[in-house]
Design an enzyme around this catalytic site. Structure first.
Site, PDB file in Angstrom:
ATOM      1  N   GLN A  59       0.803  -1.221   0.000  1.00  0.00           N
ATOM      2  CA  GLN A  59       0.000   0.000   0.000  1.00  0.00           C
ATOM      3  C   GLN A  59       0.840   1.279   0.000  1.00  0.00           C
ATOM      4  O   GLN A  59       0.367   2.329  -0.378  1.00  0.00           O
ATOM      5  CB  GLN A  59      -0.942  -0.011   1.205  1.00  0.00           C
ATOM      6  CG  GLN A  59      -1.955  -1.147   1.106  1.00  0.00           C
ATOM      7  CD  GLN A  59      -2.911  -1.210   2.269  1.00  0.00           C
ATOM      8  OE1 GLN A  59      -2.604  -1.778   3.297  1.00  0.00           O
ATOM      9  NE2 GLN A  59      -4.085  -0.621   2.115  1.00  0.00           N
ATOM     10  N   ARG A 114       3.798   0.149  12.908  1.00  0.00           N
ATOM     11  CA  ARG A 114       3.428  -1.152  12.333  1.00  0.00           C
ATOM     12  C   ARG A 114       3.568  -1.068  10.818  1.00  0.00           C
ATOM     13  O   ARG A 114       3.015  -0.173  10.188  1.00  0.00           O
ATOM     14  CB  ARG A 114       1.983  -1.480  12.730  1.00  0.00           C
ATOM     15  CG  ARG A 114       1.437  -2.746  12.101  1.00  0.00           C
ATOM     16  CD  ARG A 114       0.031  -3.027  12.615  1.00  0.00           C
ATOM     17  NE  ARG A 114      -0.503  -4.230  12.020  1.00  0.00           N
ATOM     18  CZ  ARG A 114      -1.430  -4.258  11.066  1.00  0.00           C
ATOM     19  NH1 ARG A 114      -1.945  -3.129  10.587  1.00  0.00           N
ATOM     20  NH2 ARG A 114      -1.855  -5.402  10.578  1.00  0.00           N
ATOM     21  N   HIS A 158       0.672  -9.320   4.360  1.00  0.00           N
ATOM     22  CA  HIS A 158      -0.464  -8.394   4.328  1.00  0.00           C
ATOM     23  C   HIS A 158      -1.055  -8.495   2.915  1.00  0.00           C
ATOM     24  O   HIS A 158      -0.848  -7.637   2.067  1.00  0.00           O
ATOM     25  CB  HIS A 158       0.024  -6.977   4.650  1.00  0.00           C
ATOM     26  CG  HIS A 158      -1.074  -6.004   4.999  1.00  0.00           C
ATOM     27  ND1 HIS A 158      -1.181  -5.394   6.238  1.00  0.00           N
ATOM     28  CD2 HIS A 158      -2.108  -5.525   4.279  1.00  0.00           C
ATOM     29  CE1 HIS A 158      -2.221  -4.581   6.249  1.00  0.00           C
ATOM     30  NE2 HIS A 158      -2.802  -4.635   5.069  1.00  0.00           N
ATOM     31  N   ASN A 203      -2.100 -10.558   8.286  1.00  0.00           N
ATOM     32  CA  ASN A 203      -3.037  -9.477   8.513  1.00  0.00           C
ATOM     33  C   ASN A 203      -4.434  -9.907   8.091  1.00  0.00           C
ATOM     34  O   ASN A 203      -4.621 -10.474   7.018  1.00  0.00           O
ATOM     35  CB  ASN A 203      -2.644  -8.237   7.694  1.00  0.00           C
ATOM     36  CG  ASN A 203      -3.597  -7.090   7.963  1.00  0.00           C
ATOM     37  OD1 ASN A 203      -3.640  -6.586   9.090  1.00  0.00           O
ATOM     38  ND2 ASN A 203      -4.382  -6.687   6.980  1.00  0.00           N
ATOM     39  N   GLU A 204      -5.413  -9.638   8.945  1.00  0.00           N
ATOM     40  CA  GLU A 204      -6.825  -9.909   8.628  1.00  0.00           C
ATOM     41  C   GLU A 204      -6.987 -11.269   7.969  1.00  0.00           C
ATOM     42  O   GLU A 204      -7.489 -11.386   6.846  1.00  0.00           O
ATOM     43  CB  GLU A 204      -7.403  -8.802   7.738  1.00  0.00           C
ATOM     44  CG  GLU A 204      -7.535  -7.490   8.462  1.00  0.00           C
ATOM     45  CD  GLU A 204      -8.097  -6.360   7.630  1.00  0.00           C
ATOM     46  OE1 GLU A 204      -8.376  -6.565   6.440  1.00  0.00           O
ATOM     47  OE2 GLU A 204      -8.261  -5.266   8.187  1.00  0.00           O
ATOM     48  N   ASN A 345      -8.238  -5.663  14.041  1.00  0.00           N
ATOM     49  CA  ASN A 345      -8.536  -4.478  13.227  1.00  0.00           C
ATOM     50  C   ASN A 345     -10.028  -4.227  13.368  1.00  0.00           C
ATOM     51  O   ASN A 345     -10.829  -5.131  13.129  1.00  0.00           O
ATOM     52  CB  ASN A 345      -8.199  -4.722  11.748  1.00  0.00           C
ATOM     53  CG  ASN A 345      -6.714  -4.891  11.519  1.00  0.00           C
ATOM     54  OD1 ASN A 345      -5.908  -4.759  12.433  1.00  0.00           O
ATOM     55  ND2 ASN A 345      -6.340  -5.184  10.283  1.00  0.00           N
ATOM     56  N   TYR A 347     -13.203  -1.208  12.763  1.00  0.00           N
ATOM     57  CA  TYR A 347     -13.637   0.105  12.276  1.00  0.00           C
ATOM     58  C   TYR A 347     -15.091   0.418  12.605  1.00  0.00           C
ATOM     59  O   TYR A 347     -15.420   1.564  12.868  1.00  0.00           O
ATOM     60  CB  TYR A 347     -13.453   0.188  10.754  1.00  0.00           C
ATOM     61  CG  TYR A 347     -11.997   0.148  10.335  1.00  0.00           C
ATOM     62  CD1 TYR A 347     -11.239   1.304  10.304  1.00  0.00           C
ATOM     63  CD2 TYR A 347     -11.382  -1.058  10.000  1.00  0.00           C
ATOM     64  CE1 TYR A 347      -9.898   1.274   9.943  1.00  0.00           C
ATOM     65  CE2 TYR A 347     -10.035  -1.097   9.646  1.00  0.00           C
ATOM     66  CZ  TYR A 347      -9.306   0.072   9.615  1.00  0.00           C
ATOM     67  OH  TYR A 347      -7.978   0.028   9.266  1.00  0.00           O
ATOM     68  N   GLU A 412      -5.386  -1.893  13.914  1.00  0.00           N
ATOM     69  CA  GLU A 412      -5.945  -0.892  12.994  1.00  0.00           C
ATOM     70  C   GLU A 412      -7.245  -0.371  13.571  1.00  0.00           C
ATOM     71  O   GLU A 412      -8.119  -1.156  13.973  1.00  0.00           O
ATOM     72  CB  GLU A 412      -6.233  -1.510  11.613  1.00  0.00           C
ATOM     73  CG  GLU A 412      -5.014  -1.881  10.824  1.00  0.00           C
ATOM     74  CD  GLU A 412      -5.357  -2.383   9.413  1.00  0.00           C
ATOM     75  OE1 GLU A 412      -6.477  -2.134   8.936  1.00  0.00           O
ATOM     76  OE2 GLU A 412      -4.490  -3.044   8.819  1.00  0.00           O
ATOM     77  N   TRP A 455      -4.886   3.387  11.964  1.00  0.00           N
ATOM     78  CA  TRP A 455      -4.755   3.147  10.524  1.00  0.00           C
ATOM     79  C   TRP A 455      -5.268   4.384   9.837  1.00  0.00           C
ATOM     80  O   TRP A 455      -6.408   4.769  10.075  1.00  0.00           O
ATOM     81  CB  TRP A 455      -5.571   1.926  10.077  1.00  0.00           C
ATOM     82  CG  TRP A 455      -5.332   1.632   8.612  1.00  0.00           C
ATOM     83  CD1 TRP A 455      -6.110   2.034   7.558  1.00  0.00           C
ATOM     84  CD2 TRP A 455      -4.230   0.903   8.049  1.00  0.00           C
ATOM     85  NE1 TRP A 455      -5.557   1.604   6.379  1.00  0.00           N
ATOM     86  CE2 TRP A 455      -4.400   0.903   6.658  1.00  0.00           C
ATOM     87  CE3 TRP A 455      -3.120   0.256   8.602  1.00  0.00           C
ATOM     88  CZ2 TRP A 455      -3.503   0.276   5.794  1.00  0.00           C
ATOM     89  CZ3 TRP A 455      -2.237  -0.364   7.748  1.00  0.00           C
ATOM     90  CH2 TRP A 455      -2.421  -0.349   6.356  1.00  0.00           C
TER      91      TRP A 455
HETATM   92  O1  IFM Z   1      -6.303  -0.515   4.035  1.00  0.00           O
HETATM   93  C1  IFM Z   1      -6.881  -1.596   4.682  1.00  0.00           C
HETATM   94  C2  IFM Z   1      -5.809  -2.515   5.229  1.00  0.00           C
HETATM   95  O2  IFM Z   1      -4.958  -2.979   4.222  1.00  0.00           O
HETATM   96  C3  IFM Z   1      -6.450  -3.705   5.896  1.00  0.00           C
HETATM   97  N1  IFM Z   1      -7.429  -3.278   6.841  1.00  0.00           N
HETATM   98  C4  IFM Z   1      -8.451  -2.375   6.416  1.00  0.00           C
HETATM   99  C5  IFM Z   1      -7.774  -1.160   5.814  1.00  0.00           C
HETATM  100  C6  IFM Z   1      -8.829  -0.128   5.394  1.00  0.00           C
HETATM  101  O3  IFM Z   1      -9.656  -0.644   4.413  1.00  0.00           O
END
Ligand code: IFM
Length: 516
Positions: A59, A114, A158, A203-204, A345, A347, A412, A455
């Site tokens: 990213q 991170r 990731h 990740n995730e 993570n 949101y 995140e 994040w």
């Molecule tokens: O940008 C992403 C990240 O790569 C993984 N978690 C969610 C973020 C926001 O969409």
């Protein structure tokens, strides 16, 4: 692909305007015991609790074919047109600008950072020889962070398996990926483990599996043709369960390797990262309450139950039947307890409704097996999440009560906004202030959380929509060839918070926030 369409795809988005018995998340009232979000400061948190922010390799780095790096599955996915022509070939050019970025990280006062290592930059063939320039880059990056006293927290994967391994044996749907991942992790521990204490394998892991192998909206973009994305490759009925199984085996083998070979010498910690929504029943009927538990079991328990108890949740095994691979007795013993922390993570929060009819479908995927409809209610495009910090508190309580209160890092959390160049991101400050306050509440109620990462540090190439939205504390001007970074108001807010200042009551006023 627009963010909106993604959400339709992933979460069976239903916009419901009818009345119901539950309150909107943003209307959750605080109890008398809650932290007054106007009063807390950084000093209310333990001194060994860490605050930071993060990015990930694909990213932010760019330089995708430079100094020996090869494509990962995310490069291929981006170049397939998913982001309407956008890709991260250059993105923030972090590969060349890392010194400047780490200076900003230090200026912001972050205590930890991170980031992820690009496997295909370090080992371009996926296995075998190490790329000296890739090795040098990550050594430089880590040394630079440490020279400012900033803790590196490193993610190994990731969403970016080397494409060469995807081509060779199908990536994570093959058990061969386990051995290659463990060898890559071994290389990272050996080369960087003298300075890196916090490692996250995946990740995730749940979004990677669902998005990559059931719904097709994340790399490697595989799904059955019956899905909304109409993928050309994949099988949503079988592959998600297979990939999840191999990811868990790879994780457990990596932790075992670290504990046997490195722990005594390096004293580090290895965990895994899971994406969490807080799920709330749409109504208080028995059916919706049970559907909500099923949603948790399929989203989170699918991975956390094996890690904590050694096997998949009963409901996952019952509804997916023989499509869920079984662990051998030895695998189960090795997976159980194979983590030093859980990275989460988070949101936003969503409602869940019972959907028994999905079990009657002839051909099912994970979403159908779940027999629950996840309702995304209210905002139709994720250009701003509702501020609903109670969701974070409830997740941390759920982890405490259902999974034995493991050490947690919030890897995140942050607010999305359209990437339009505005530096006055008051909604992001309101969001952060509320969620960090909720975290303090959770800690006072016994949560074992050890750190919190916003994040993201920079506006970067977003997983769902490329450059349409951003989560960054810093804006990166894509129209300027220097890719200049500009602090948003939230960067100043976070920096002041980290200095121990009381940041209440200054949300709307740019001038009232001290610059660095
Ligand atoms: O940008 C992403 C990240 O790569 C993984 N978690 C969610 C973020 C926001 O969409």
């Amino acid at each position: 692909m627009s963010s909106f369409v993604c959400l339709v795809v992933v979460f069976v988005l239903i916009n419901i305007n009818n009345t119901r018995n539950v309150v909107a998340f943003s209307e959750y009232s605080s109890s008398d015991d809650d932290v007054d979000t106007n009063k807390y400061t950084r000093n209310d948190f333990a001194s060994d609790f860490v605050f930071g922010a993060g990015t990930s390799a694909y990213q932010v780095e760019g330089a995708v074919l430079e100094d020996g790096r090869t494509y990962s599955i995310w490069d291929t996915f981006a170049h397939s047109g998913f982001y309407n022509g956008a890709n991260a070939d250059v993105t923030c050019d972090g590969y060349h600008k890392y010194k400047e970025d780490i200076q900003l990280i230090a200026d912001t006062g972050l205590e930890a950072f991170r980031f992820s290592i690009s496997w295909s930059r370090l080992i371009p063939n996926g296995r075998g020889s190490i790329n000296a320039k890739g090795l040098q880059y990550y050594n430089n990056f880590i040394d630079e962070l440490i020279s400012y006293g900033i803790q590196p927290h490193v993610t190994l994967h990731h969403d970016d398996l080397p494409q060469i391994l995807e081509d060779e044996y199908g990536g994570w749907i093959s058990k061969k990926a386990v051995k290659d991942f463990v060898a890559y992790a071994d290389c990272c521990f050996r080369e960087f483990g003298d300075r890196v204490l916090h490692w996250t394998t995946f990740n995730e892991v749940n979004v990677f599996t669902l998005g990559g192998y059931d719904l097709g909206f994340t790399p490697p973009g595989r799904c059955s043709p019956f899905g909304i994305l109409n993928c050309t490759r994949g099988n949503s009925t079988y592959e998600p369960y297979l990939a999840a199984h191999h990811l868990l085996l790879a994780h457990a083998s990596t932790v075992r390797l670290y504990r046997k070979k490195y722990k005594a010498m390096q004293h580090g910690f290895v965990g895994i990262n899971i994406f969490f929504y807080w799920f709330e029943p749409y109504t208080n009927t028995k059916e919706d309450v049970e559907a909500t538990q099923r949603a948790n079991d399929f989203y989170v328990g699918w991975f956390l139950n094996p890690l904590v108890n050694g096997d998949y949740p009963e409901i996952v095994k019952k509804n997916a039947g023989t499509r869920v691979p079984s662990f051998t007795k030895l695998e189960s013993e090795r997976i159980k307890g194979s983590f030093d922390f859980v990275g989460i993570n988070h949101y936003s929060s969503l409602y869940v409704k019972d959907n028994p009819s999905s079990l009657e479908m002839d051909v099912r995927d994970v979403v159908a097996d779940m027999a629950a409809t996840i309702i995304f209610d209210g905002i139709l495009t994720p250009t701003q999440f509702p501020v609903a910090p109670m969701g974070l508190q409830k997740i941390l309580k759920y982890l405490k009560e259902e999974y034995g209160n493991p050490p947690v890092y919030i890897h995140e959390n942050g607010q999305v906004q359209p990437r339009n160049g505005t530096l006055n991101d008051t909604p992001r400050i309101e969001y952060l202030q509320a969620y960090i306050g909720a975290l303090l509440d959770a800690l006072r109620n016994g949560s074992n959380t050890k750190g919190y990462f916003v994040w993201s540090f920079l506006d970067l190439f977003e997983l769902l929509d490329g450059y349409n939205t951003g989560y960054g504390l810093y804006y990166v001007d894509m129209y300027d060839k220097e890719l200049t970074r500009y602090p948003k108001l939230s960067a100043h807010w976070y920096a002041n918070f980290l200095k121990g200042k009381n940041m209440s009551g200054i949300l709307p006023n740019v001038d009232a926030i001290d610059s660095f």
